[in-house]
Design a protein around this motif. Structure first.
Motif, PDB file in Angstrom:
ATOM      1  N   GLY A 514       0.829  -1.193   0.000  1.00  0.00           N
ATOM      2  CA  GLY A 514       0.000   0.000   0.000  1.00  0.00           C
ATOM      3  C   GLY A 514       0.866   1.245   0.000  1.00  0.00           C
ATOM      4  O   GLY A 514       1.688   1.427   0.902  1.00  0.00           O
ATOM      5  N   ALA A 515       0.697   2.085  -1.026  1.00  0.00           N
ATOM      6  CA  ALA A 515       1.559   3.262  -1.159  1.00  0.00           C
ATOM      7  C   ALA A 515       0.741   4.545  -1.176  1.00  0.00           C
ATOM      8  O   ALA A 515       1.075   5.504  -1.875  1.00  0.00           O
ATOM      9  CB  ALA A 515       2.405   3.153  -2.429  1.00  0.00           C
ATOM     10  N   GLY A 516      -0.331   4.577  -0.406  1.00  0.00           N
ATOM     11  CA  GLY A 516      -1.057   5.821  -0.200  1.00  0.00           C
ATOM     12  C   GLY A 516      -0.301   6.689   0.794  1.00  0.00           C
ATOM     13  O   GLY A 516       0.891   6.481   1.056  1.00  0.00           O
ATOM     14  N   GLY A 519       1.243   4.577   3.581  1.00  0.00           N
ATOM     15  CA  GLY A 519       2.368   3.781   3.101  1.00  0.00           C
ATOM     16  C   GLY A 519       3.620   4.615   2.913  1.00  0.00           C
ATOM     17  O   GLY A 519       4.728   4.185   3.272  1.00  0.00           O
ATOM     18  N   GLN A 573       2.320  -0.830  -4.684  1.00  0.00           N
ATOM     19  CA  GLN A 573       0.917  -0.472  -4.820  1.00  0.00           C
ATOM     20  C   GLN A 573       0.291  -1.209  -5.993  1.00  0.00           C
ATOM     21  O   GLN A 573       0.968  -1.579  -6.961  1.00  0.00           O
ATOM     22  CB  GLN A 573       0.737   1.035  -4.988  1.00  0.00           C
ATOM     23  CG  GLN A 573       1.211   1.601  -6.305  1.00  0.00           C
ATOM     24  CD  GLN A 573       0.897   3.093  -6.433  1.00  0.00           C
ATOM     25  OE1 GLN A 573       0.668   3.793  -5.450  1.00  0.00           O
ATOM     26  NE2 GLN A 573       0.885   3.587  -7.645  1.00  0.00           N
ATOM     27  N   ARG A 574      -1.002  -1.405  -5.920  1.00  0.00           N
ATOM     28  CA  ARG A 574      -1.732  -2.079  -6.999  1.00  0.00           C
ATOM     29  C   ARG A 574      -1.875  -1.182  -8.228  1.00  0.00           C
ATOM     30  O   ARG A 574      -1.835  -1.653  -9.361  1.00  0.00           O
ATOM     31  CB  ARG A 574      -3.128  -2.485  -6.520  1.00  0.00           C
ATOM     32  CG  ARG A 574      -3.129  -3.560  -5.441  1.00  0.00           C
ATOM     33  CD  ARG A 574      -4.561  -3.943  -5.105  1.00  0.00           C
ATOM     34  NE  ARG A 574      -4.632  -4.919  -4.022  1.00  0.00           N
ATOM     35  CZ  ARG A 574      -4.527  -6.234  -4.174  1.00  0.00           C
ATOM     36  NH1 ARG A 574      -4.324  -6.734  -5.380  1.00  0.00           N
ATOM     37  NH2 ARG A 574      -4.610  -7.043  -3.134  1.00  0.00           N
ATOM     38  N   LYS A 575      -2.059   0.115  -8.003  1.00  0.00           N
ATOM     39  CA  LYS A 575      -2.283   1.040  -9.103  1.00  0.00           C
ATOM     40  C   LYS A 575      -1.039   1.178  -9.976  1.00  0.00           C
ATOM     41  O   LYS A 575       0.088   0.996  -9.518  1.00  0.00           O
ATOM     42  CB  LYS A 575      -2.671   2.417  -8.568  1.00  0.00           C
ATOM     43  CG  LYS A 575      -3.976   2.454  -7.786  1.00  0.00           C
ATOM     44  CD  LYS A 575      -4.234   3.856  -7.254  1.00  0.00           C
ATOM     45  CE  LYS A 575      -5.506   3.921  -6.423  1.00  0.00           C
ATOM     46  NZ  LYS A 575      -5.731   5.269  -5.865  1.00  0.00           N
ATOM     47  N   ILE A 579       3.686   6.578  -7.674  1.00  0.00           N
ATOM     48  CA  ILE A 579       3.565   6.495  -6.230  1.00  0.00           C
ATOM     49  C   ILE A 579       3.622   7.907  -5.648  1.00  0.00           C
ATOM     50  O   ILE A 579       4.469   8.718  -5.997  1.00  0.00           O
ATOM     51  CB  ILE A 579       4.683   5.615  -5.641  1.00  0.00           C
ATOM     52  CG1 ILE A 579       4.355   4.140  -5.925  1.00  0.00           C
ATOM     53  CG2 ILE A 579       4.847   5.843  -4.136  1.00  0.00           C
ATOM     54  CD1 ILE A 579       5.382   3.165  -5.417  1.00  0.00           C
ATOM     55  N   GLN A 602      10.478   1.228  -5.489  1.00  0.00           N
ATOM     56  CA  GLN A 602       9.065   1.500  -5.738  1.00  0.00           C
ATOM     57  C   GLN A 602       8.521   0.540  -6.797  1.00  0.00           C
ATOM     58  O   GLN A 602       9.103   0.380  -7.870  1.00  0.00           O
ATOM     59  CB  GLN A 602       8.886   2.952  -6.170  1.00  0.00           C
ATOM     60  CG  GLN A 602       9.408   3.943  -5.118  1.00  0.00           C
ATOM     61  CD  GLN A 602       9.175   5.389  -5.501  1.00  0.00           C
ATOM     62  OE1 GLN A 602       8.182   5.722  -6.161  1.00  0.00           O
ATOM     63  NE2 GLN A 602      10.075   6.270  -5.088  1.00  0.00           N
ATOM     64  N   ARG A 604       4.921  -0.658  -8.893  1.00  0.00           N
ATOM     65  CA  ARG A 604       3.555  -0.285  -9.273  1.00  0.00           C
ATOM     66  C   ARG A 604       2.897  -1.420 -10.054  1.00  0.00           C
ATOM     67  O   ARG A 604       3.573  -2.243 -10.657  1.00  0.00           O
ATOM     68  CB  ARG A 604       3.571   0.989 -10.121  1.00  0.00           C
ATOM     69  CG  ARG A 604       4.171   2.192  -9.399  1.00  0.00           C
ATOM     70  CD  ARG A 604       4.143   3.430 -10.287  1.00  0.00           C
ATOM     71  NE  ARG A 604       5.007   3.315 -11.445  1.00  0.00           N
ATOM     72  CZ  ARG A 604       5.096   4.220 -12.414  1.00  0.00           C
ATOM     73  NH1 ARG A 604       4.339   5.302 -12.362  1.00  0.00           N
ATOM     74  NH2 ARG A 604       5.911   4.055 -13.434  1.00  0.00           N
ATOM     75  N   ALA A 636      -2.915  -1.116   3.620  1.00  0.00           N
ATOM     76  CA  ALA A 636      -3.836  -1.302   2.494  1.00  0.00           C
ATOM     77  C   ALA A 636      -5.147  -0.551   2.663  1.00  0.00           C
ATOM     78  O   ALA A 636      -6.196  -1.000   2.202  1.00  0.00           O
ATOM     79  CB  ALA A 636      -4.105  -2.791   2.302  1.00  0.00           C
TER      80      ALA A 636
END
Length: 687
Positions: A514-516, A519, A573-575, A579, A602, A604, A636
């Motif tokens: 999770g890289a929000g 994250g 991250q899923r997206k 990031i 990183q 993605r 997440a």
């Protein structure tokens, strides 16, 4: 795990900060300046009443001197096509603003700002043709006659400002706007009298100052915001800045206000991770050169820090723009020995500068009424109409709901399931560079006590416990979202909450799922140098490559030094998007730069498969791979904790209690403290 804040060794009182100062043209009642900050109410003359209410409340709060957001002297210099301009029509509307401030015994200056190549429209003009990183429009080169006309436009606008009742004007010569562009070799390659050499590059700012001094007369104050450190390659040297400062005072400038860094600089200057008063030594050097008052700025948000800057002779006044967004009554509270009740600014930029750069009206994360004084009103209730209000959850939304309700006159009890207030904000204060977030919690604690809020920690009220209240505000926040990650031994899998609370530790090789925003925070928590550079000015400057501005390092920037990695960290991250793309406009780039500097790996477009003795199995770019890590931290997202609202509603008898759900309990997506606090205050305003 506790967070301690370093406090400066300032005097116990605030003698210097609260003492009056003779500015030559008039006296100010204290040394606190509300520095220029665009809030989005300047652009439309029709918003003059709202702007008057906003500035008037700060004047009633006791600030010594107010400087407005920037107004352009002409159409070319507007920041946007419909941006603020000090034309005749606008200045007529501003009489209501100056009257409001003067009725509160305040003093106010209008800032004149020409955007130059920062203008976001096709009329942009600068010292040289070219495009800035901040605008898609290519600026044209001002002709020699165009430069002369710009000087005349500054003077005409200044004259109109004095006619509208302003006590003086400030010239914006910093932050990379037009006059700053003329001063820097990187943006001024002219061969005429407005360029050629350092003396020629100073010609336009000095001509503007001289013309404006003549235009405003002897009784008005003339301020100049001077860039003491450009922080861009090809910027000014200190010797050039010193020569400019002397030239400005010779032409009648009464006060010099320090500015640090261009907007395009790749060194942060005002975000939370910048140490307190990090650039005060630059103001101190300026003060030694000139015989006029100087104003220190940038990350002077704490009254004790401001007092220390003044007491040690580094400045004559201090600019506290964002702190006065957070608390318009800051000076009055200090004068009444209520410093502990000041609303703490955490320099997050989330609701102020981020909004401005998005073309929206600015406000404040911890004070949603800022900029909305005529719309979000908290009217006191008479005692016989006071309601018994229960607030469940002491995160940011719950804290502000409880405080706002108590300040209106309601009887408030705040329940918190844990032993500490703060919720997610308390976790954020553990991140290196966000240590000052803890100060906001201290402020809430003191204000809740002063307002008479009953606080019950380690208490989970049942629906039956809440039946005696008229209103129940459910602010129970969020819980970490769990993910389906098959495990067959291997790395330990932990939640970010357990990591930041100190209940779990990460190893030397870590994967963050999770890289929000959380994250990214966790990545910095795991990789930042210890102790945090934010707590030491010298260490922070070395960390970012800030050096003395000389011929070798024009602008005061050098290559950032390579630092030893704390851990091997993978951020996933899923997206497919970049990031950190969803981070704040004015702060996101700082976090992304820190991730690159720390060597964070990183990833993605990732699919998480399982963990076993080999590590974390993922699919990336259509290929399966294994990250050989010893720890997996799950960030997440979150889910709302909102069950109590339905339970209270189902259990209630008769007409009470009414149930209101706010903050993360209402909407968990992308934790947003600004939205949560605003929603809480809006609910309380309607009680």
């Amino acid at each position: 795990m506790s967070v301690s804040l370093p406090h400066p060794t300032a005097p116990r009182d605030l003698t210097h900060l609260l003492s009056p100062l003779d500015m030559g043209r008039f006296e100010v009642r204290n040394r606190i300046v509300m520095g220029s900050m665009h809030v989005g109410l300047e652009d439309r003359p029709a918003d003059a009443k709202k702007l008057a209410a906003y500035l008037g409340e700060r004047a009633r709060g006791g600030v010594g001197l107010i400087v407005t957001g920037g107004f352009s002297p002409d159409r070319t210099g507007r920041l946007t096509p419909g941006g603020a301009q000090a034309d005749a029509r606008t200045m007529r509307r501003h009489e209501i603003i100056t009257r409001e401030v003067h009725e509160a015994d305040g003093r106010i200056l209008l800032q004149l700002l020409h955007a130059g190549r920062y203008a976001f429209h096709p009329l942009a003009a600068s010292s040289a043709a070219g495009k800035s990183p901040l605008s898609p429009f290519r600026a044209r080169r001002l002709t020699r006659r165009g430069a002369h006309r710009t000087v005349e436009h500054f003077a005409e606008a200044a004259r109109r400002a004095i006619g509208a009742g302003y006590d003086g004007v400030e010239i914006m010569g910093s932050e990379g706007y037009l006059l700053n562009q003329f001063l820097a070799p990187a943006t001024n390659r002219r061969r005429d009298r407005w360029g050629r050499d350092a003396e020629g590059r100073r010609a336009l700012p000095l001509a503007v100052a001289a013309a404006m001094r003549e235009a405003i007369g002897e009784d008005a104050l003339l301020s100049y915001r001077i860039s003491l450190l450009d922080l861009v390659p090809g910027g000014q040297t200190w010797e050039e800045t010193a020569a400019l400062a002397r030239g400005l005072t010779e032409r009648g400038v009464d006060v010099l206000s320090s500015g640090i860094g261009w907007h395009e600089a790749r060194v942060p200057t005002i975000v939370t991770s910048v140490p307190r008063a990090a650039f005060a030594e630059n103001t101190a050097a300026l003060r030694e050169l000139v015989d006029v008052p100087v104003i220190a700025s940038n990350r002077i948000h704490d009254p004790a820090v401001a007092e220390q800057v003044l007491a040690t002779g580094q400045a004559d006044l201090v600019s506290m723009a964002r702190p006065l967004l957070a608390d318009p009554h800051l000076p009055r509270k200090l004068a009444e020995s209520r410093a502990a009740q000041v609303v703490a600014c955490i320099s997050c930029n989330q609701a102020c500068l981020d909004k401005v750069f998005e073309g929206k009206r600015a406000s404040c994360l911890v004070n949603p009424r800022a900029g909305h004084e005529t719309e979000l009103v908290l009217r006191p209730v008479i005692p016989r109409r006071a309601r018994k209000v229960a607030v469940v959850g002491a995160g940011p939304a719950g804290l502000e709901a409880a405080l706002a309700a108590a300040e209106r006159g309601h009887i408030v009890t705040l329940f918190e399931a844990t032993s500490e207030i703060g919720g997610q904000l308390r976790l954020a204060a553990r991140i290196p560079g966000k240590e000052d977030y803890a100060q906001a919690l201290t402020s809430w604690r003191m204000r809740l006590a002063a307002a008479g809020v009953g606080i019950r920690l380690e208490t989970r009220p049942t629906p039956s416990d809440l039946q005696g209240f008229h209103d129940v505000i459910v602010a129970t926040g969020v819980a970490p979202r769990e993910i389906d990650l098959p495990s067959d031994g291997g790395p330990q899998v932990i939640s970010y909450v357990d990591l930041l609370e100190g209940r779990a530790e990460a190893g030397d090789r870590v994967a963050i799922i999770g890289a929000g925003g959380i994250g990214v925070d966790v990545a910095e928590f795991l990789s930042a140098p210890r102790p945090s550079p934010s707590l030491d000015v010298a260490a922070w400057k070395s960390h970012w490559g800030v050096v003395a501005a000389d011929e070798e390092h024009r602008g005061g920037v050098a290559t950032r030094p390579v630092e030893e990695a704390q851990r091997e960290v993978h951020l996933l991250q899923r997206k497919e998007t970049r990031i950190g793309a969803g981070l704040g406009r004015t702060t996101g780039w700082v976090h992304r730069a820190e991730l690159r500097h720390a060597g964070i790996h990183q990833h993605r477009g990732v699919t998480y498969r399982r963990v076993d003795d080999q590590g974390l199995h993922i699919t990336e770019d259509g290929e399966e791979r294994v990250l050989e890590v010893d720890t997996v931290v799950v960030c997440a997202g979150q889910v709302s904790v909102d069950a109590l609202a339905a339970e209270v509603t189902a259990a209630r008898k008769g007409r009470a209690p009414r149930v209101h759900v706010v903050g993360g309990a209402d909407l968990a997506a992308e934790l947003d403290a600004e939205r949560a606090i605003r929603q809480a205050v809006e609910v309380v305003a309607g009680l």
